[in-house]
Design a protein around this motif. Structure first.
Motif, PDB file in Angstrom:
ATOM      1  N   VAL A   5      18.866  -5.154  -5.623  1.00  0.00           N
ATOM      2  CA  VAL A   5      17.994  -4.481  -6.583  1.00  0.00           C
ATOM      3  C   VAL A   5      16.541  -4.468  -6.123  1.00  0.00           C
ATOM      4  O   VAL A   5      15.804  -3.518  -6.368  1.00  0.00           O
ATOM      5  N   TRP A   6      16.098  -5.527  -5.398  1.00  0.00           N
ATOM      6  CA  TRP A   6      14.692  -5.525  -4.971  1.00  0.00           C
ATOM      7  C   TRP A   6      14.426  -4.450  -3.934  1.00  0.00           C
ATOM      8  O   TRP A   6      13.335  -3.885  -3.877  1.00  0.00           O
ATOM      9  N   LEU A   7      15.445  -4.089  -3.118  1.00  0.00           N
ATOM     10  CA  LEU A   7      15.273  -2.993  -2.170  1.00  0.00           C
ATOM     11  C   LEU A   7      15.184  -1.661  -2.910  1.00  0.00           C
ATOM     12  O   LEU A   7      14.373  -0.800  -2.558  1.00  0.00           O
ATOM     13  N   ILE A   8      16.016  -1.485  -3.931  1.00  0.00           N
ATOM     14  CA  ILE A   8      15.966  -0.258  -4.727  1.00  0.00           C
ATOM     15  C   ILE A   8      14.606  -0.128  -5.396  1.00  0.00           C
ATOM     16  O   ILE A   8      13.999   0.944  -5.410  1.00  0.00           O
ATOM     17  N   LEU A   9      14.108  -1.241  -5.944  1.00  0.00           N
ATOM     18  CA  LEU A   9      12.797  -1.211  -6.592  1.00  0.00           C
ATOM     19  C   LEU A   9      11.704  -0.766  -5.628  1.00  0.00           C
ATOM     20  O   LEU A   9      10.882   0.087  -5.943  1.00  0.00           O
ATOM     21  N   PHE A  10      11.702  -1.350  -4.429  1.00  0.00           N
ATOM     22  CA  PHE A  10      10.579  -1.114  -3.540  1.00  0.00           C
ATOM     23  C   PHE A  10      10.715   0.166  -2.735  1.00  0.00           C
ATOM     24  O   PHE A  10       9.729   0.674  -2.197  1.00  0.00           O
ATOM     25  N   PHE A  11      11.923   0.717  -2.650  1.00  0.00           N
ATOM     26  CA  PHE A  11      12.084   2.025  -2.021  1.00  0.00           C
ATOM     27  C   PHE A  11      11.912   3.156  -3.013  1.00  0.00           C
ATOM     28  O   PHE A  11      11.418   4.235  -2.657  1.00  0.00           O
ATOM     29  N   PHE A  12      12.306   2.938  -4.269  1.00  0.00           N
ATOM     30  CA  PHE A  12      12.392   4.040  -5.217  1.00  0.00           C
ATOM     31  C   PHE A  12      11.520   3.876  -6.459  1.00  0.00           C
ATOM     32  O   PHE A  12      11.665   4.621  -7.422  1.00  0.00           O
TER      33      PHE A  12
ATOM     34  N   LEU B 104       4.246 -18.642  -8.633  1.00  0.00           N
ATOM     35  CA  LEU B 104       4.972 -17.442  -8.226  1.00  0.00           C
ATOM     36  C   LEU B 104       5.063 -16.451  -9.385  1.00  0.00           C
ATOM     37  O   LEU B 104       4.908 -15.239  -9.198  1.00  0.00           O
ATOM     38  N   LEU B 105       5.320 -16.960 -10.583  1.00  0.00           N
ATOM     39  CA  LEU B 105       5.435 -16.087 -11.747  1.00  0.00           C
ATOM     40  C   LEU B 105       4.105 -15.396 -12.051  1.00  0.00           C
ATOM     41  O   LEU B 105       4.076 -14.225 -12.444  1.00  0.00           O
ATOM     42  N   LEU B 106       3.017 -16.105 -11.862  1.00  0.00           N
ATOM     43  CA  LEU B 106       1.702 -15.493 -12.041  1.00  0.00           C
ATOM     44  C   LEU B 106       1.467 -14.396 -11.012  1.00  0.00           C
ATOM     45  O   LEU B 106       0.903 -13.333 -11.319  1.00  0.00           O
ATOM     46  N   ARG B 107       1.910 -14.630  -9.785  1.00  0.00           N
ATOM     47  CA  ARG B 107       1.769 -13.619  -8.741  1.00  0.00           C
ATOM     48  C   ARG B 107       2.637 -12.401  -9.046  1.00  0.00           C
ATOM     49  O   ARG B 107       2.239 -11.260  -8.813  1.00  0.00           O
TER      50      ARG B 107
ATOM     51  N   ILE C   9      11.322 -15.455  -6.049  1.00  0.00           N
ATOM     52  CA  ILE C   9      11.903 -15.826  -7.348  1.00  0.00           C
ATOM     53  C   ILE C   9      13.316 -15.266  -7.482  1.00  0.00           C
ATOM     54  O   ILE C   9      14.218 -15.917  -8.022  1.00  0.00           O
ATOM     55  N   TYR C  10      13.510 -14.031  -6.984  1.00  0.00           N
ATOM     56  CA  TYR C  10      14.840 -13.407  -7.046  1.00  0.00           C
ATOM     57  C   TYR C  10      15.869 -14.315  -6.379  1.00  0.00           C
ATOM     58  O   TYR C  10      16.925 -14.614  -6.951  1.00  0.00           O
ATOM     59  N   HIS C  11      15.578 -14.760  -5.161  1.00  0.00           N
ATOM     60  CA  HIS C  11      16.530 -15.588  -4.428  1.00  0.00           C
ATOM     61  C   HIS C  11      16.696 -16.957  -5.091  1.00  0.00           C
ATOM     62  O   HIS C  11      17.797 -17.513  -5.104  1.00  0.00           O
ATOM     63  N   THR C  12      15.624 -17.490  -5.660  1.00  0.00           N
ATOM     64  CA  THR C  12      15.713 -18.771  -6.365  1.00  0.00           C
ATOM     65  C   THR C  12      16.653 -18.666  -7.561  1.00  0.00           C
ATOM     66  O   THR C  12      17.574 -19.476  -7.735  1.00  0.00           O
ATOM     67  N   TYR C  13      16.435 -17.637  -8.388  1.00  0.00           N
ATOM     68  CA  TYR C  13      17.238 -17.510  -9.604  1.00  0.00           C
ATOM     69  C   TYR C  13      18.638 -16.977  -9.332  1.00  0.00           C
ATOM     70  O   TYR C  13      19.542 -17.211 -10.128  1.00  0.00           O
ATOM     71  N   GLU C  14      18.812 -16.281  -8.231  1.00  0.00           N
ATOM     72  CA  GLU C  14      20.171 -15.894  -7.852  1.00  0.00           C
ATOM     73  C   GLU C  14      21.016 -17.148  -7.675  1.00  0.00           C
ATOM     74  O   GLU C  14      22.152 -17.224  -8.157  1.00  0.00           O
TER      75      GLU C  14
ATOM     76  N   GLY D  18       2.045  -8.184  -9.736  1.00  0.00           N
ATOM     77  CA  GLY D  18       2.699  -7.165  -8.917  1.00  0.00           C
ATOM     78  C   GLY D  18       2.994  -7.590  -7.495  1.00  0.00           C
ATOM     79  O   GLY D  18       3.226  -6.742  -6.632  1.00  0.00           O
ATOM     80  N   ASP D  19       3.026  -8.896  -7.219  1.00  0.00           N
ATOM     81  CA  ASP D  19       3.267  -9.401  -5.861  1.00  0.00           C
ATOM     82  C   ASP D  19       4.754  -9.298  -5.520  1.00  0.00           C
ATOM     83  O   ASP D  19       5.587 -10.004  -6.080  1.00  0.00           O
ATOM     84  N   GLU D  20       5.098  -8.414  -4.567  1.00  0.00           N
ATOM     85  CA  GLU D  20       6.492  -8.169  -4.214  1.00  0.00           C
ATOM     86  C   GLU D  20       7.115  -9.365  -3.495  1.00  0.00           C
ATOM     87  O   GLU D  20       8.289  -9.685  -3.702  1.00  0.00           O
ATOM     88  N   ALA D  21       6.351 -10.025  -2.629  1.00  0.00           N
ATOM     89  CA  ALA D  21       6.877 -11.187  -1.902  1.00  0.00           C
ATOM     90  C   ALA D  21       7.239 -12.305  -2.867  1.00  0.00           C
ATOM     91  O   ALA D  21       8.276 -12.969  -2.708  1.00  0.00           O
TER      92      ALA D  21
END
Length: 200
Positions: free
Chosen positions: A190-197, A13-16, A28-33, A20-23
């Motif tokens: 934050v991931w929504l902000i990243l991908f919208f803005f 996942l980290l390599l992806r 990873i975001y949800h895992t580390y949260e 630049g793999d958003e999925a």
């Protein structure tokens, strides 16, 4: 789960993410949260602050994602980054504890009142106003990325600056946008902000 070498699937996942793999980033975001929240809540004694620190940590991971795949111990790196953010907050809390308490109370009240009125158009207007109020260089770099669709490397080349300077500037821009959105009483992951803005 303690810091250390991540399992094979997580390294993939980290390599992806580095590519630049958003999925993969969302995963990873949800895992580390889940991994970081107990640790950060114990440090800060606040779920709200812990959530903010998780968002800031993962924002930094995304903007510096090309380095993740080269780290020998990426999980330890992520924990250390989260810890640094937490200790920075703890240090500032010494002189603004009362202000933070009042602010948290106000934000909770405002967020409750506007929860049913969440409007993407309103958020977009907030973002546009925030961009206009940014320092010229930050606004320019953000606009080149978002509106012109230029990647950090292309922006760096056009402005004769380093890619790390572009990434740091974009980090500050997104952080400012997130703070403006939250100050207005809205909340977006934050991931929504990243991908919208932001564009990568």
């Amino acid at each position: 789960m303690s810091p250390g070498n991540p399992p094979y699937e997580e390294r993939e996942l980290l390599l992806r993410i580095a590519a630049g793999d958003e999925a993969a980033f969302r995963q990873i975001y949800h895992t580390y949260e889940g991994l970081l929240m107990p640790y950060l809540t114990e440090l800060t004694k606040s779920n709200h602050i812990a959530e903010d620190i998780v968002q800031e940590t993962m924002l930094r991971i995304w903007l510096n994602r090309e380095h993740i795949s080269t780290l020998e111990h990426p999980r330890a790196y992520i924990y250390r980054m989260a810890g640094n953010c937490a200790f920075s907050w703890l240090k500032s809390r010494m002189i603004r504890k009362r202000v933070e308490q009042d602010k948290a109370s106000l934000e909770l009240t405002v967020a409750t009142e506007v929860a049913t009125d969440l409007s993407f158009q309103t958020i977009t207007r907030i973002v546009q106003q925030t961009i206009r109020e940014m320092p010229a260089q930050r606004s320019r770099i953000y606009t080149m990325n978002r509106e012109q669709g230029l990647k950090p490397a292309d922006i760096a080349k056009a402005l004769h600056i380093s890619v790390s300077t572009v990434n740091n500037t974009l980090y500050q821009a997104i952080k400012t946008i997130r703070e403006a959105i939250e100050k207005a009483g809205y909340y977006l992951p934050v991931w929504l902000i990243l991908f919208f803005f932001l564009k990568y």
